[in-house]
Motif scaffolding. Structure first.
Motif, PDB file in Angstrom:
ATOM      1  N   ALA A 160      32.392   9.303  35.728  1.00 39.57           N
ATOM      2  CA  ALA A 160      33.053   9.129  37.019  1.00 39.57           C
ATOM      3  C   ALA A 160      33.447   7.664  37.197  1.00 39.57           C
ATOM      4  O   ALA A 160      32.618   6.772  37.101  1.00 39.57           O
ATOM      5  N   GLY A 218      32.832  20.796  37.820  1.00 32.28           N
ATOM      6  CA  GLY A 218      33.484  21.919  37.155  1.00 32.28           C
ATOM      7  C   GLY A 218      33.364  23.205  37.938  1.00 32.28           C
ATOM      8  O   GLY A 218      33.706  24.281  37.428  1.00 32.28           O
ATOM      9  N   GLN A 268      34.118  19.729  32.906  1.00 35.77           N
ATOM     10  CA  GLN A 268      33.819  18.482  33.622  1.00 35.77           C
ATOM     11  C   GLN A 268      33.781  17.270  32.694  1.00 35.77           C
ATOM     12  O   GLN A 268      33.792  16.134  33.147  1.00 35.77           O
ATOM     13  N   ARG A 299      38.610  18.595  45.857  1.00 36.22           N
ATOM     14  CA  ARG A 299      39.145  18.184  44.567  1.00 36.22           C
ATOM     15  C   ARG A 299      38.123  17.387  43.760  1.00 36.22           C
ATOM     16  O   ARG A 299      37.911  17.634  42.570  1.00 36.22           O
ATOM     17  N   HIS A 300      37.474  16.431  44.410  1.00 32.50           N
ATOM     18  CA  HIS A 300      36.522  15.573  43.697  1.00 32.50           C
ATOM     19  C   HIS A 300      35.244  16.332  43.329  1.00 32.50           C
ATOM     20  O   HIS A 300      34.638  16.058  42.287  1.00 32.50           O
ATOM     21  N   ASP A 314      33.923   9.573  43.288  1.00 32.56           N
ATOM     22  CA  ASP A 314      33.142  10.395  42.367  1.00 32.56           C
ATOM     23  C   ASP A 314      31.671   9.989  42.388  1.00 32.56           C
ATOM     24  O   ASP A 314      30.786  10.825  42.258  1.00 32.56           O
ATOM     25  N   GLU A 343      38.355  15.651  30.369  1.00 34.27           N
ATOM     26  CA  GLU A 343      39.333  14.624  30.714  1.00 34.27           C
ATOM     27  C   GLU A 343      38.690  13.334  31.202  1.00 34.27           C
ATOM     28  O   GLU A 343      39.251  12.268  31.035  1.00 34.27           O
ATOM     29  N   GLN A 344      37.535  13.432  31.821  1.00 34.33           N
ATOM     30  CA  GLN A 344      36.923  12.239  32.408  1.00 34.33           C
ATOM     31  C   GLN A 344      35.411  12.327  32.294  1.00 34.33           C
ATOM     32  O   GLN A 344      34.734  12.780  33.202  1.00 34.33           O
ATOM     33  N   LYS A 372      35.063  19.522  42.550  1.00 36.45           N
ATOM     34  CA  LYS A 372      35.396  20.356  41.390  1.00 36.45           C
ATOM     35  C   LYS A 372      35.498  19.495  40.128  1.00 36.45           C
ATOM     36  O   LYS A 372      35.052  19.895  39.044  1.00 36.45           O
ATOM     37  N   LYS A 373      36.055  18.289  40.253  1.00 37.12           N
ATOM     38  CA  LYS A 373      36.184  17.405  39.100  1.00 37.12           C
ATOM     39  C   LYS A 373      34.821  16.944  38.596  1.00 37.12           C
ATOM     40  O   LYS A 373      34.587  16.837  37.387  1.00 37.12           O
ATOM     41  N   ALA A 374      33.893  16.699  39.513  1.00 36.71           N
ATOM     42  CA  ALA A 374      32.576  16.186  39.141  1.00 36.71           C
ATOM     43  C   ALA A 374      31.665  17.264  38.561  1.00 36.71           C
ATOM     44  O   ALA A 374      30.816  16.980  37.718  1.00 36.71           O
TER      45      ALA A 374
END
Length: 325
Positions: A205, A253, A198, A246-247, A210, A201-202, A249-251
């Motif tokens: 947020a 992990g 998490q 998607r968001h 995010d 890459e970013q 999982k990105k926020a």
């Protein structure tokens, strides 16, 4: 009863932040009582200069390792530099005598050079994972973990994850109640869900979507006893199911199901350790459908039963330090 002794190693060009994290955590007082006896040591007991030209004056030399219940190597200044042979020898002696050894962030390199991580799982900062894997192929590097313990050797990811790791150690030595008090003093969460993925890459947020997910996480933590599904949560943050998945999982992990399960198990541990509530009530408050599901998930996570966990770590446990009562 004597409080646990923590040996914190310092070396030339140490990063001050790497040093300060364990130094602060293991110096904290709860109810005006120290939790640990922190001893700072260098190879020869002489002061060392950090990479910012700050001088650290240790309490003594490497002989202090023999007085320690836990030894910490906070970071490492050069991937190419092997520890002094004396340090390698003493680390191996300490491990063989049953002392828990910790490498925070790049401190994993020092433990790997010493051979303490051979055929064990380990973590280190994600930026070093390729270099570390090439140097130490015999170590099973977990590329996503914030921290890992394998056979009394504990390693952590980057400097922020060192906080998570130190809180984990407080919890292991004492209990969740004490670790939560320490986390409140530090104004940090007692446990972070997800792994390094998490942050790679970013780290921050950047989109409003995010930010909505972050607000949603607060809502979910406060309402773990309720049942949640993706459709309702996606609607709550005005997203389609696919965008929400998607968001999320990105926020975090993690998937929603895995995140909820992790948080519910975490809450159940806290309730087992700090209350006398029945297993049925803890099942309800944690959001599990029934006690069978709760026990199954708990055993899969920790390899033991909720009753055994309470016996080991609960408020009436013999393992609870009388020093703090």
């Amino acid at each position: 009863m004597a409080i646990p002794v923590i040996g914190l190693f310092v070396y030339p060009n140490i990063n001050p932040f790497h040093f300060s994290i364990p130094h602060i955590i293991f110096n904290i007082k709860i109810d005006d009582k120290l939790l640990f006896d922190l001893k700072i040591f260098s190879i020869d007991g002489q002061p060392v200069k950090t990479d910012q030209s700050i001088m650290i004056i240790p309490d003594g030399g490497i002989e202090l390792m023999k007085e320690s219940d836990l030894i910490i190597i906070p970071g490492w200044d050069d991937f190419n530099r092997k520890p002094e042979q004396l340090l390698i020898q003493e680390l191996n002696w300490a491990y063989q005598t049953g002392i828990r050894i910790v490498g925070l962030c790049y401190g994993t390199y020092a433990l790997a050079y010493a051979g303490l991580l051979d055929h064990k799982k380990a973590a280190t900062h994600w930026m070093a994972e390729q270099d570390f894997s090439e140097r130490f192929p015999q170590v099973h590097l977990d590329r996503d973990a914030l921290y890992v313990e394998d056979q009394r050797v504990v390693t952590s990811a980057g400097t922020g994850a060192a906080l998570d790791c130190c809180l984990y150690l407080v919890r292991e030595i004492y209990n969740a109640q004490i670790a939560n008090k320490v986390s409140r003093v530090m104004v940090i969460p007692p446990h972070r869900e997800g792994g390094q993925a998490q942050f790679i890459e970013q780290p921050v947020a950047k989109s409003s979507q995010d930010a909505q997910i972050n607000l949603l996480l607060d809502f979910l933590r406060k309402n773990l006893a309720l049942q949640h599904n993706i459709e309702d949560l996606a609607e709550r943050v005005n997203m389609t199911r696919r965008t929400f998945t998607r968001h999320f999982k990105k926020a975090t992990g993690m998937t929603l199901v895995n995140w909820l399960n992790t948080e519910r198990i975490r809450l159940s541990c806290e309730l087992l350790e700090t209350t006398n509530l029945s297993i049925e009530k803890i099942t309800e408050l944690s959001g599990f459908n029934n006690t069978v599901s709760f026990r199954k998930n708990f055993r899969e996570k920790y390899g033991t039963s909720p009753q055994a966990w309470r016996k080991s770590f609960g408020i009436t446990s013999n393992n609870t330090q009388p020093y703090l009562t």
